[in-house]
Scaffold this motif. Sequence first.
Motif, PDB file in Angstrom:
ATOM      1  N   LEU A   8       6.750  -8.910 -13.074  1.00  0.00           N
ATOM      2  CA  LEU A   8       5.499  -8.163 -13.225  1.00  0.00           C
ATOM      3  C   LEU A   8       4.622  -8.377 -11.990  1.00  0.00           C
ATOM      4  O   LEU A   8       4.036  -7.434 -11.443  1.00  0.00           O
ATOM      5  N   LEU A   9       4.567  -9.588 -11.548  1.00  0.00           N
ATOM      6  CA  LEU A   9       3.781  -9.896 -10.358  1.00  0.00           C
ATOM      7  C   LEU A   9       4.296  -9.087  -9.176  1.00  0.00           C
ATOM      8  O   LEU A   9       3.517  -8.489  -8.428  1.00  0.00           O
ATOM      9  N   ARG A  10       5.568  -9.043  -9.056  1.00  0.00           N
ATOM     10  CA  ARG A  10       6.172  -8.289  -7.964  1.00  0.00           C
ATOM     11  C   ARG A  10       5.781  -6.814  -8.057  1.00  0.00           C
ATOM     12  O   ARG A  10       5.408  -6.197  -7.068  1.00  0.00           O
ATOM     13  N   LYS A  11       5.869  -6.299  -9.251  1.00  0.00           N
ATOM     14  CA  LYS A  11       5.490  -4.894  -9.453  1.00  0.00           C
ATOM     15  C   LYS A  11       4.042  -4.656  -9.041  1.00  0.00           C
ATOM     16  O   LYS A  11       3.711  -3.641  -8.427  1.00  0.00           O
ATOM     17  N   LEU A  12       3.208  -5.574  -9.412  1.00  0.00           N
ATOM     18  CA  LEU A  12       1.788  -5.400  -9.104  1.00  0.00           C
ATOM     19  C   LEU A  12       1.557  -5.362  -7.592  1.00  0.00           C
ATOM     20  O   LEU A  12       0.834  -4.501  -7.078  1.00  0.00           O
ATOM     21  N   LEU A  13       2.171  -6.287  -6.904  1.00  0.00           N
ATOM     22  CA  LEU A  13       1.972  -6.327  -5.450  1.00  0.00           C
ATOM     23  C   LEU A  13       2.424  -5.020  -4.807  1.00  0.00           C
ATOM     24  O   LEU A  13       1.685  -4.413  -4.033  1.00  0.00           O
ATOM     25  N   PHE A  14       3.633  -4.582  -5.162  1.00  0.00           N
ATOM     26  CA  PHE A  14       4.140  -3.377  -4.513  1.00  0.00           C
ATOM     27  C   PHE A  14       3.414  -2.126  -4.981  1.00  0.00           C
ATOM     28  O   PHE A  14       3.206  -1.197  -4.218  1.00  0.00           O
ATOM     29  N   GLY A  15       3.034  -2.119  -6.255  1.00  0.00           N
ATOM     30  CA  GLY A  15       2.273  -0.979  -6.771  1.00  0.00           C
ATOM     31  C   GLY A  15       0.936  -0.869  -6.048  1.00  0.00           C
ATOM     32  O   GLY A  15       0.508   0.220  -5.632  1.00  0.00           O
ATOM     33  N   TRP A  16       0.305  -1.988  -5.855  1.00  0.00           N
ATOM     34  CA  TRP A  16      -0.971  -1.981  -5.135  1.00  0.00           C
ATOM     35  C   TRP A  16      -0.783  -1.404  -3.733  1.00  0.00           C
ATOM     36  O   TRP A  16      -1.580  -0.596  -3.259  1.00  0.00           O
ATOM     37  N   TRP A  17       0.290  -1.797  -3.090  1.00  0.00           N
ATOM     38  CA  TRP A  17       0.519  -1.289  -1.748  1.00  0.00           C
ATOM     39  C   TRP A  17       0.724   0.224  -1.762  1.00  0.00           C
ATOM     40  O   TRP A  17       0.165   0.948  -0.933  1.00  0.00           O
ATOM     41  N   GLN A  18       1.498   0.685  -2.742  1.00  0.00           N
ATOM     42  CA  GLN A  18       1.767   2.125  -2.826  1.00  0.00           C
ATOM     43  C   GLN A  18       0.478   2.910  -3.015  1.00  0.00           C
ATOM     44  O   GLN A  18       0.284   3.952  -2.405  1.00  0.00           O
ATOM     45  N   GLN A  19      -0.393   2.408  -3.845  1.00  0.00           N
ATOM     46  CA  GLN A  19      -1.512   3.250  -4.265  1.00  0.00           C
ATOM     47  C   GLN A  19      -2.828   2.913  -3.569  1.00  0.00           C
ATOM     48  O   GLN A  19      -3.748   3.723  -3.561  1.00  0.00           O
ATOM     49  N   ILE A  20      -2.913   1.749  -3.028  1.00  0.00           N
ATOM     50  CA  ILE A  20      -4.173   1.378  -2.367  1.00  0.00           C
ATOM     51  C   ILE A  20      -3.917   0.903  -0.935  1.00  0.00           C
ATOM     52  O   ILE A  20      -4.326   1.540   0.030  1.00  0.00           O
ATOM     53  N   GLY A  21      -3.271  -0.204  -0.832  1.00  0.00           N
ATOM     54  CA  GLY A  21      -3.142  -0.894   0.460  1.00  0.00           C
ATOM     55  C   GLY A  21      -2.604  -0.021   1.571  1.00  0.00           C
ATOM     56  O   GLY A  21      -3.008  -0.166   2.729  1.00  0.00           O
ATOM     57  N   GLY A  22      -1.721   0.898   1.210  1.00  0.00           N
ATOM     58  CA  GLY A  22      -1.107   1.721   2.249  1.00  0.00           C
ATOM     59  C   GLY A  22      -1.868   3.003   2.519  1.00  0.00           C
ATOM     60  O   GLY A  22      -1.533   3.761   3.421  1.00  0.00           O
ATOM     61  N   THR A  23      -2.915   3.276   1.730  1.00  0.00           N
ATOM     62  CA  THR A  23      -3.673   4.519   1.913  1.00  0.00           C
ATOM     63  C   THR A  23      -4.969   4.242   2.679  1.00  0.00           C
ATOM     64  O   THR A  23      -5.261   3.110   3.018  1.00  0.00           O
ATOM     65  N   ARG A  24      -5.700   5.296   2.902  1.00  0.00           N
ATOM     66  CA  ARG A  24      -6.967   5.119   3.609  1.00  0.00           C
ATOM     67  C   ARG A  24      -7.982   4.343   2.785  1.00  0.00           C
ATOM     68  O   ARG A  24      -8.974   3.832   3.301  1.00  0.00           O
ATOM     69  N   LEU A  25      -7.718   4.281   1.493  1.00  0.00           N
ATOM     70  CA  LEU A  25      -8.623   3.527   0.623  1.00  0.00           C
ATOM     71  C   LEU A  25      -8.683   2.053   1.009  1.00  0.00           C
ATOM     72  O   LEU A  25      -9.646   1.354   0.677  1.00  0.00           O
ATOM     73  N   ALA A  26      -7.660   1.600   1.680  1.00  0.00           N
ATOM     74  CA  ALA A  26      -7.623   0.185   2.052  1.00  0.00           C
ATOM     75  C   ALA A  26      -8.747  -0.182   3.010  1.00  0.00           C
ATOM     76  O   ALA A  26      -9.001  -1.361   3.268  1.00  0.00           O
TER      77      ALA A  26
END
Lengths: 223, 223, 223, 223
Positions: free
Chosen positions: C103-121
């Motif tokens: 689950l932790l792994r999912k959270l980290l990568f999900g965050w990257w997909q939807q936030i960290g990798g976008t301009r929202l970061a």
Amino acid sequence: MNTLATHSVPLANAETRVPRRRRKDARPSELTAAALELFVERGFATTRLEDVAARAGVSKGTLYLYFDSKEALFKAVIEEGIVPTLVAAEQQLAEHSGSAAELLRKLLFGWWQQIGGTRLAGVPKLIISESRNFPEVAQYYHDKVILRGRALLRTVLQRGIADGEFRALDVETAIDVIIAPLLMLVIWRFSLCFCGQETDPESYLETHFDLLVHGLHRSQDGQ
Amino acid sequence: MNTLATHSVPLANAETRVPRRRRKDARPSELTAAALELFVERGFATTRLEDVAARAGVSKGTLYLYFDSKEALFKAVIEEGIVPTLVAAEQQLAEHSGSAAELLRKLLFGWWQQIGGTRLAGVPKLIISESRNFPEVAQYYHDKVILRGRALLRTVLQRGIADGEFRALDVETAIDVIIAPLLMLVIWRFSLCFCGQETDPESYLETHFDLLVHGLHRSQDGQ
Amino acid sequence: MNTLATHSVPLANAETRVPRRRRKDARPSELTAAALELFVERGFATTRLEDVAARAGVSKGTLYLYFDSKEALFKAVIEEGIVPTLVAAEQQLAEHSGSAAELLRKLLFGWWQQIGGTRLAGVPKLIISESRNFPEVAQYYHDKVILRGRALLRTVLQRGIADGEFRALDVETAIDVIIAPLLMLVIWRFSLCFCGQETDPESYLETHFDLLVHGLHRSQDGQ
Amino acid sequence: MNTLATHSVPLANAETRVPRRRRKDARPSELTAAALELFVERGFATTRLEDVAARAGVSKGTLYLYFDSKEALFKAVIEEGIVPTLVAAEQQLAEHSGSAAELLRKLLFGWWQQIGGTRLAGVPKLIISESRNFPEVAQYYHDKVILRGRALLRTVLQRGIADGEFRALDVETAIDVIIAPLLMLVIWRFSLCFCGQETDPESYLETHFDLLVHGLHRSQDGQ
DNA sequence: CATGAATGAGGTTTCATTCAT
DNA sequence: CATGAATGAAACCTCATTCAT
């Protein structure tokens, strides 16, 4: 729709809109005019942009909508002051007729009418005062105005000499000697006028011209 | 006295002291000399007192030991620039002899030797540039230098006319016309000289004088 | 509706109108998007509203039709940047399954997909830079985003500990340690990225996760 | 004479003179210290030089005796902030002994003692916030501080791996992961600290270190 | 006397904000 | 709705002037 609407009330709209637009187009020269006056009065460094703006009836910030800096304003002042000078030179060149002396006379008085007697006559004082601080501007003025004016006089003098109307003397220095009193006139107007006698420019020019043509010496035939 | 007192002190001390003493007296004119140069170069407002001090080889504070303010320094510069001019005028006035034309010639060249060709020639440019900001100074200069110089010329011209050597023309304007090229010469030297042709002052004066006396017209006797 | 109404008007008009209508609704987010980019690039104070407007393709004045002030725009930028973050958090929370580590792994990568990798970061950098100047905004962000994200991680960690999957350690600090590299990733992206090595985010996250779960020590079983 | 006089009262004179001199020497760092605080608090653009001067107990103009411009002050702030960091790095490098894990622990806590816990910890926030506006400064910081710090950690990790103490993992990313919580700590201190829970740095570092070495997983031996 | 560090008034320039069109 | 000309507060920076040493 909008196209239609404005079509039925064309003039009313046009009239209300124009002032704003005319204002905007006129601003730069209103500002340079105000700046010219103040720069000539107080010098470039001593003139506050706020005062320039105030004299033009706008606020400090407005100046920066039209000029990038105080220096840019200065350059614009000079450039704008140059155009009429060139135009005046062209005109006088074109209207030549009669003897070289008469042409010379026309040039002197024409210059007074169109430059020396107007507010534009402040430009030379400005150039003199600021040339060391703005060498490019001075060069520009030198090339566009001074050299051109000298060329004009050179033509006249050389023609007079060729026709046997004038003595053969050093033309370049003669040009200097012709120009000098004109510049003195305008320099005086913007510098020391307030602390001394008022000279009538017209009669001053008349005497200058007379002296130039005949010299101090009483010739043999009487006068 | 001081030299005597320090006489018992090691040489090193004596050496540093004596020049200082001599310096002290010379300071004011060293400072005004430096100031004149910079004021003429850059204008009054743009010149920093620190630069004036530096050029005179002292520190900023020292300036204030001799002059109360920047304006006081300016006045001193002008005053100091005036004295030699007056002295020169006196001399030339005294050495008159010969015809009016010859006297005139002497005056022109004498002025060049003692004023126009020296650093003092910057004073007129300074007066022109700053007269509006320092009316009292301008008035002072006007009364002490300009009026006096004009009086000199007036005497010469009137004598020439009385003797029948010169034509009877408007004396005041003639004075202007005589002075103008001289001022042009110095103004040029401190303003636009760098952007154009170099004129030889001596031959310039010669032509000026020639033109002044004989005019442009070729006289009947074929000169 | 509007599309229908303009249906009788010439095509040209229709074409200019429809986009405008669609534009109008999109304006605010076009403006905040432009503002986010510029605020992140240059900082809040250094960003000129004129540039924001220009990047959004409108004029300076238009901005004020949608936002009362520069500060209001800033708040809108942050608020708009928060919503997707919350939505992303919800989603990730819902999709849980498997072990705590997974689950932790999912959270980290999900965050990257939807936030960290976008301009929202860019928002976190903005908050870091400006939090002292806009405390309410910072508080708002803290409460809505940070606390919520931490709650998410807390749940996961506590579950892992309860299940005996994780060691019993200080949960709050562990949360910090998990989040820190994520923030570093985005801060780097918007600050110093240009002056150094480029890291691949995915493998970075992988190593981060691996290190987080297993630590530096080589365990006895020889992994 | 003067030489003699000062010779008999050496200390008194020295003591009265020193403060002035010491003052002058100390000024630059007093100013950069004040500037660092305010830049970190309010950001570079929002900080008024007058406030910096006031915090250092001097007037606006004094600042310009030591720094040419606001930007020059900024650069000096960073440069001055870098030296202690480098010195600290050197020291910690020198004092190594024991296992890789222990060395790592020393580094973390040493950094906190000498940088992270002092006002110097504001520098990273400043760099993050302003790097885009001062790329050269950012590059400088990157090269002098970041690369150097990473090299330190790289050495430790590689030694640990070589000795079989650590697992063989991607060293560069591991460095990131080690550094990140440290930076979070200082960023937090200067950004969002006021709006949330206060973490004890020492125990935070302890947990960070523990987690780093052992990971989340409960190892088989029951630790 | 001489120095130069310190001051702060004043000027240039920027830019958020307003408002007539 | 949209524009962009106009405003003026506020910040950076300069430099004449002072004064402790």
